[in-house]
Design a protein around this motif. Structure first.
Motif: not given
Length: 353
Positions: A140-167
């Motif tokens: 999903v990050h790749t799609l957003c990066e191509v389109a120039g859209i700011r994005h962030i992961n929540i609940d489950l993390p990714g490795t290419k964008a910031p992630s905010v999740i439960s401990d």
């Protein structure tokens, strides 16, 4: 019958067709392929395939990046879950407080549907995307990066964008300890009586299993693979796992760690098929929160994930120009069974009061 139009290609379709990686396709489509030292022949191949297979959604969105639509998207796995529905409500309120319009969609934990849904959102020129619980957040990050859209992961993390999740690790430690402590010294829980049901091979489940095992080993001693019963996030599969266990052992484990409210539904379906005596001496811990747990005929200790704090942190980060690609952990809350209707507690002290 009306014939449907030809489906437009995604980055991943072009990756398969060209034999190149998704990141190479992305670089060609966003015009950075020369900086990446990609061969001109490769770029031409991908560009021709993109034109041939009607790849236009992201190109259209890039052309609109100079203007702001005021649309902010939230991609959910499912809607019919208290945790995610609560997250959606908080998200909508936050977006509207900024004078923007929220767009909330789900993709049913289907990686291909996730990508197709995100491409549709991009075609509507959303300004930002919050990616919650995605099966493949990096794609999903790749799609957003191509389109120039700011994005962030929540609940489950990714490795290419910031992630905010439960401990999830600390939450699982708290919940496991609470289950064990619920049994008094006169009739303590034995190692072979504590099991974990539910979850799948995702980051949240792995961290919960790790926390469960660490506390179980520390407080009870023995820990084996047999004490983990993965069922996926499926009520039906969880019910079948309980049925198989009950048929094999003639009883349920006295201590149960249930990995989510979706899996907890499987336990309730199992309960409906068996007499109340089956549940006379069990203690259940559920890694999710729903107030109905207070009305069940056995103690239910719950973890409430703090979706409000997760979203507050995510909104803070997404406004940064270059947020660091790291995981931000938000502490969950332990909810005592006798006070579930009155709010969370920091611990389970005074259980027997």
């Amino acid at each position: 019958m009306k014939q449907q139009g030809k489906k437009k290609a995604t980055i991943y379709d072009l990756s398969i067709l060209s034999g190149c990686s998704a990141s190479t396709v992305s670089a060609v489509l966003n015009g950075t392929w020369r900086k990446r030292r990609i061969k001109e022949s490769t770029a031409e191949l991908i560009q021709n395939l993109a034109e041939q297979h009607q790849y236009t959604a992201n190109l259209q969105a890039r052309g609109l990046r100079n203007s702001r639509s005021g649309l902010v998207g939230l991609l959910l796995p499912v809607h019919d879950n208290r945790y995610f529905s609560s997250m959606a409500q908080t998200f909508e309120a936050q977006v509207r407080s900024h004078g923007k319009c929220p767009v909330v969609v789900s993709a049913s934990r289907d990686p291909q549907e996730e990508l197709a849904t995100v491409e549709t959102l991009i075609s509507y020129s959303i300004d930002e995307l919050f990616i919650a619980g995605a099966t493949d957040p990096d794609s999903v990050h790749t799609l957003c990066e191509v389109a120039g859209i700011r994005h962030i992961n929540i609940d489950l993390p990714g490795t290419k964008a910031p992630s905010v999740i439960s401990d999830n690790y600390q939450g699982a430690r708290m919940l496991t300890e609470a289950i064990i402590q619920r049994f008094g010294p006169a009739d303590p829980l034995k190692p072979e009586e504590l099991f974990l049901f539910g979850g799948r091979n995702d980051h949240a489940s792995r961290e919960r299993i790790r926390g469960f095992r660490d506390i179980k080993s520390a407080l009870l001693g023995m820990d084996t693979d047999a004490c983990i019963q993965p069922t996926g996030y499926s009520p039906n599969m969880t019910q079948k796992a309980f049925e198989a266990f009950y048929e094999r052992e003639g009883k349920l484990p006295r201590g149960l760690f249930i990995n989510s409210s979706i899996n907890f539904e499987g336990l309730l379906r199992f309960m409906a098929q068996h007499p109340h005596e089956t549940f006379a001496d069990i203690v259940v811990g559920c890694y999710d929160y729903d107030p109905f747990g207070s009305f069940l005929p056995f103690p239910v200790i719950m973890i409430r994930q703090d979706s409000e704090s997760m979203l507050a942190k995510a909104f803070e980060l997404i406004e940064e120009s270059r947020p660091a690609v790291k995981i931000h952990l938000i502490p969950p809350e332990l909810v005592h069974p006798r006070t579930a209707l009155n709010g969370p507690l920091d611990s389970i002290r005074d259980i027997d009061a």
